[in-house]
Design a protein around this motif. Structure first.
Motif, PDB file in Angstrom:
ATOM      1  N   PHE A  35       0.853  -1.208   0.000  1.00  0.00           N
ATOM      2  CA  PHE A  35       0.000   0.000   0.000  1.00  0.00           C
ATOM      3  C   PHE A  35       0.883   1.249   0.000  1.00  0.00           C
ATOM      4  CE2 PHE A  35      -2.616  -3.291   2.259  1.00  0.00           C
ATOM      5  CZ  PHE A  35      -3.438  -3.549   1.182  1.00  0.00           C
ATOM      6  N   HIS A  36       1.551   1.432  -1.116  1.00  0.00           N
ATOM      7  CA  HIS A  36       2.636   2.418  -1.207  1.00  0.00           C
ATOM      8  C   HIS A  36       2.184   3.864  -1.376  1.00  0.00           C
ATOM      9  CE1 HIS A  36       2.749   1.970  -5.902  1.00  0.00           C
ATOM     10  NE2 HIS A  36       1.539   1.831  -5.419  1.00  0.00           N
ATOM     11  N   HIS A  37       0.868   4.095  -1.525  1.00  0.00           N
ATOM     12  CA  HIS A  37       0.401   5.490  -1.647  1.00  0.00           C
ATOM     13  C   HIS A  37       0.071   6.102  -0.281  1.00  0.00           C
ATOM     14  CE1 HIS A  37       0.425   5.160  -5.923  1.00  0.00           C
ATOM     15  NE2 HIS A  37      -0.554   4.269  -5.980  1.00  0.00           N
TER      16      HIS A  37
ATOM     17  N   THR B 152       8.185  -1.228  -8.289  1.00  0.00           N
ATOM     18  CA  THR B 152       7.995  -1.390  -9.743  1.00  0.00           C
ATOM     19  C   THR B 152       6.520  -1.410 -10.118  1.00  0.00           C
ATOM     20  OG1 THR B 152       8.074  -3.808  -9.599  1.00  0.00           O
ATOM     21  CG2 THR B 152      10.162  -2.677  -9.989  1.00  0.00           C
ATOM     22  N   ASP B 153       5.647  -1.027  -9.189  1.00  0.00           N
ATOM     23  CA  ASP B 153       4.228  -0.848  -9.508  1.00  0.00           C
ATOM     24  C   ASP B 153       4.135   0.268 -10.567  1.00  0.00           C
ATOM     25  OD1 ASP B 153       1.300  -1.253  -7.963  1.00  0.00           O
ATOM     26  OD2 ASP B 153       1.518   0.722  -8.886  1.00  0.00           O
ATOM     27  N   ALA B 154       3.084   0.233 -11.385  1.00  0.00           N
ATOM     28  CA  ALA B 154       2.953   1.221 -12.469  1.00  0.00           C
ATOM     29  C   ALA B 154       2.797   2.646 -11.956  1.00  0.00           C
ATOM     30  CB  ALA B 154       1.760   0.868 -13.350  1.00  0.00           C
ATOM     31  N   HIS B 155       2.409   2.784 -10.667  1.00  0.00           N
ATOM     32  CA  HIS B 155       2.212   4.112 -10.092  1.00  0.00           C
ATOM     33  C   HIS B 155       3.359   4.447  -9.137  1.00  0.00           C
ATOM     34  CE1 HIS B 155      -1.809   2.492 -11.133  1.00  0.00           C
ATOM     35  NE2 HIS B 155      -1.980   3.707 -11.627  1.00  0.00           N
ATOM     36  N   GLN B 156       3.708   5.716  -9.059  1.00  0.00           N
ATOM     37  CA  GLN B 156       4.813   6.110  -8.193  1.00  0.00           C
ATOM     38  C   GLN B 156       4.508   5.809  -6.724  1.00  0.00           C
ATOM     39  OE1 GLN B 156       5.390   9.871  -6.660  1.00  0.00           O
ATOM     40  NE2 GLN B 156       7.596   9.995  -7.040  1.00  0.00           N
TER      41      GLN B 156
ATOM     42  N   SER C 142       1.152  -5.577 -10.219  1.00  0.00           N
ATOM     43  CA  SER C 142       0.934  -6.210 -11.529  1.00  0.00           C
ATOM     44  C   SER C 142       0.192  -5.263 -12.480  1.00  0.00           C
ATOM     45  CB  SER C 142       0.152  -7.519 -11.359  1.00  0.00           C
ATOM     46  OG  SER C 142      -1.043  -7.291 -10.652  1.00  0.00           O
ATOM     47  N   ASP C 143       0.070  -3.995 -12.104  1.00  0.00           N
ATOM     48  CA  ASP C 143      -0.562  -3.053 -13.033  1.00  0.00           C
ATOM     49  C   ASP C 143       0.394  -2.581 -14.128  1.00  0.00           C
ATOM     50  OD1 ASP C 143       0.896  -1.616 -11.203  1.00  0.00           O
ATOM     51  OD2 ASP C 143      -0.782  -0.431 -10.451  1.00  0.00           O
ATOM     52  N   VAL C 144       1.576  -3.199 -14.189  1.00  0.00           N
ATOM     53  CA  VAL C 144       2.488  -2.976 -15.327  1.00  0.00           C
ATOM     54  C   VAL C 144       2.040  -3.775 -16.557  1.00  0.00           C
ATOM     55  CG1 VAL C 144       4.532  -2.453 -13.936  1.00  0.00           C
ATOM     56  CG2 VAL C 144       3.983  -4.836 -14.461  1.00  0.00           C
TER      57      VAL C 144
ATOM     58  N   ALA D 232       1.017  -5.554  -4.116  1.00  0.00           N
ATOM     59  CA  ALA D 232       0.582  -4.201  -4.511  1.00  0.00           C
ATOM     60  C   ALA D 232      -0.526  -4.206  -5.562  1.00  0.00           C
ATOM     61  CB  ALA D 232       1.777  -3.371  -4.953  1.00  0.00           C
ATOM     62  N   GLY D 233      -0.558  -3.167  -6.419  1.00  0.00           N
ATOM     63  CA  GLY D 233      -1.693  -2.965  -7.322  1.00  0.00           C
ATOM     64  C   GLY D 233      -1.745  -3.953  -8.478  1.00  0.00           C
ATOM     65  N   GLY D 234      -2.844  -3.898  -9.224  1.00  0.00           N
ATOM     66  CA  GLY D 234      -3.051  -4.810 -10.347  1.00  0.00           C
ATOM     67  C   GLY D 234      -4.531  -4.997 -10.523  1.00  0.00           C
ATOM     68  N   TYR D 235      -5.061  -4.565 -11.645  1.00  0.00           N
ATOM     69  CA  TYR D 235      -6.511  -4.442 -11.788  1.00  0.00           C
ATOM     70  C   TYR D 235      -7.045  -5.111 -13.048  1.00  0.00           C
ATOM     71  CZ  TYR D 235      -4.737  -0.910  -8.669  1.00  0.00           C
ATOM     72  OH  TYR D 235      -4.035  -0.288  -7.675  1.00  0.00           O
ATOM     73  N   GLY D 236      -6.163  -5.706 -13.842  1.00  0.00           N
ATOM     74  CA  GLY D 236      -6.575  -6.266 -15.123  1.00  0.00           C
ATOM     75  C   GLY D 236      -6.935  -7.737 -15.025  1.00  0.00           C
TER      76      GLY D 236
HETATM   77 ZN   LIG Z   1      -0.403   0.858  -9.002  1.00  0.00          ZN
END
Ligand SMILES: [Zn+2]
Length: 341
Positions: free
Chosen positions: A164-166, A202-206, A277-279, A318-322
């Protein structure tokens, strides 16, 4: 005919009421067992946020940890007893990392709505919000603490959640309430970890939240690779930020990753990989162009880098929505565990 319609209306209403009075699952904590080659995997069925369907309003895949856990068992890589099952994180540890006033404000639907990017209705009871929405996040945070401990004891610790890097010290956003990266590092420091910690995001978001926590801390090097021009805006600077162009392919991404690692501290005492995995090319919230194979190569690169130096690695999903997110990360965890064997 009328009664059939009535039933169609009543069944979901009664179901909702039943869900309201029934407490959410609270699986018992379990220490877990190290896997061959030295890895501990943390998970809990209690990671799943379940709030009368509200959770489905955000594209976050709340079922991802459970699907990956099932995959690892089905592949014969793990038994149910092997998982380190997380209880909720110690609130005093949370309060040492986050601003206590921010933590207290999470009981207000307005603050929670901002953190989760979902409108949380004001009439919902605070106790239910805490138990059903914040409780699963606190379990995932504790999963990161258990996995960090596992990394120090065995070499690799994987949390099938977290990242939860944000979340910043006094603010949540981007579906991040508590910053488990900061909490896990604080817990490890308390348990005697010395030296430099390297965060590789390395998540797609900073990773703006992690950057915020460690901006003034020379003992933590916070590095983020992310797509240029997307959430979060504005950004906070980290020790090393690398923008990536939309549509970047596997080989270009891996080349940038290798180059960025050359600019990072070469002898850290601990590495945290925020491995969203949102990359992946099919992600709806970003437009990088990685394939599932590229994602696996990314995660193996970080694992090999750490292992070559004998540095413990904490891996967070972390993130990943696809649509291919859970399967790609399941294959990545499988490949990492295979690498150790
Ligand atoms: Zn993300």
């Amino acid at each position: 005919m009328k009664s059939a319609w009535l039933l169609l209306v009543l069944i979901p209403v009664l179901g909702g009421l039943l869900a309201f009075v029934q407490p959410p699952p609270r699986p018992a904590a379990q220490p877990g067992r190290a896997l061959p080659g030295g890895a501990l995997v943390a998970f809990s069925k209690g990671y799943r946020v379940s709030f009368y369907g509200l959770e489905r309003l955000h594209p976050f895949d709340i079922g991802k940890p459970g699907r990956i856990a099932r995959h690892l068992v089905e592949q014969g890589l793990m038994e149910k007893q092997d998982f380190a099952i997380a209880d909720e994180v110690d609130p005093t540890l949370l309060a040492r990392v986050h601003d206590p006033a921010y933590l207290a404000s999470l009981s207000t639907p307005k603050v929670l709505s901002e953190a989760l990017e979902v409108a949380v209705p004001g009439f919902l009871p605070k106790a239910a919000l805490d138990r059903r929405v914040l409780g699963p996040f606190r379990r995932q945070v504790q999963g990161s603490v258990l996995a960090a401990r596992g990394a120090r004891a065995h070499g690799l610790g994987i949390n099938l959640g977290g990242g939860f890097h944000h979340a910043r010290p006094a603010m949540g956003h981007g579906f991040c309430v508590y910053n488990d990266v900061a909490v896990a590092i604080a817990a490890m420091r308390e348990e005697g970890l010395e030296g430099t910690v390297l965060i590789v995001d390395t998540d797609a978001h900073q990773g703006d939240g992690s950057h915020a926590f460690f901006a003034q801390d020379p003992t933590v090097f916070s590095l983020s690779l992310h797509q240029a021009g997307i959430f979060p805006q504005p950004r906070l600077p980290g020790d090393l930020d690398q923008d990536l162009p939309a549509g970047i392919n596997d080989s270009d991404f891996l080349a940038v990753l290798a180059a960025v690692f050359e600019r990072a501290p070469q002898d850290p005492a601990f590495v945290v990989h925020v491995a969203g995995s949102d990359v992946l090319a099919d992600d709806p919230l970003a437009s990088l162009g990685l394939t599932p194979e590229g994602l696996v190569e990314r995660d193996l690169f970080v694992l090999r880098w750490a292992r070559q130096r004998g540095v413990p690695l904490l891996h967070l999903l972390a993130g990943g929505y696809g649509p291919s997110s859970a399967q790609a990360q399941a294959r990545s965890v499988e490949a990492m565990l295979g690498e150790l064997r």
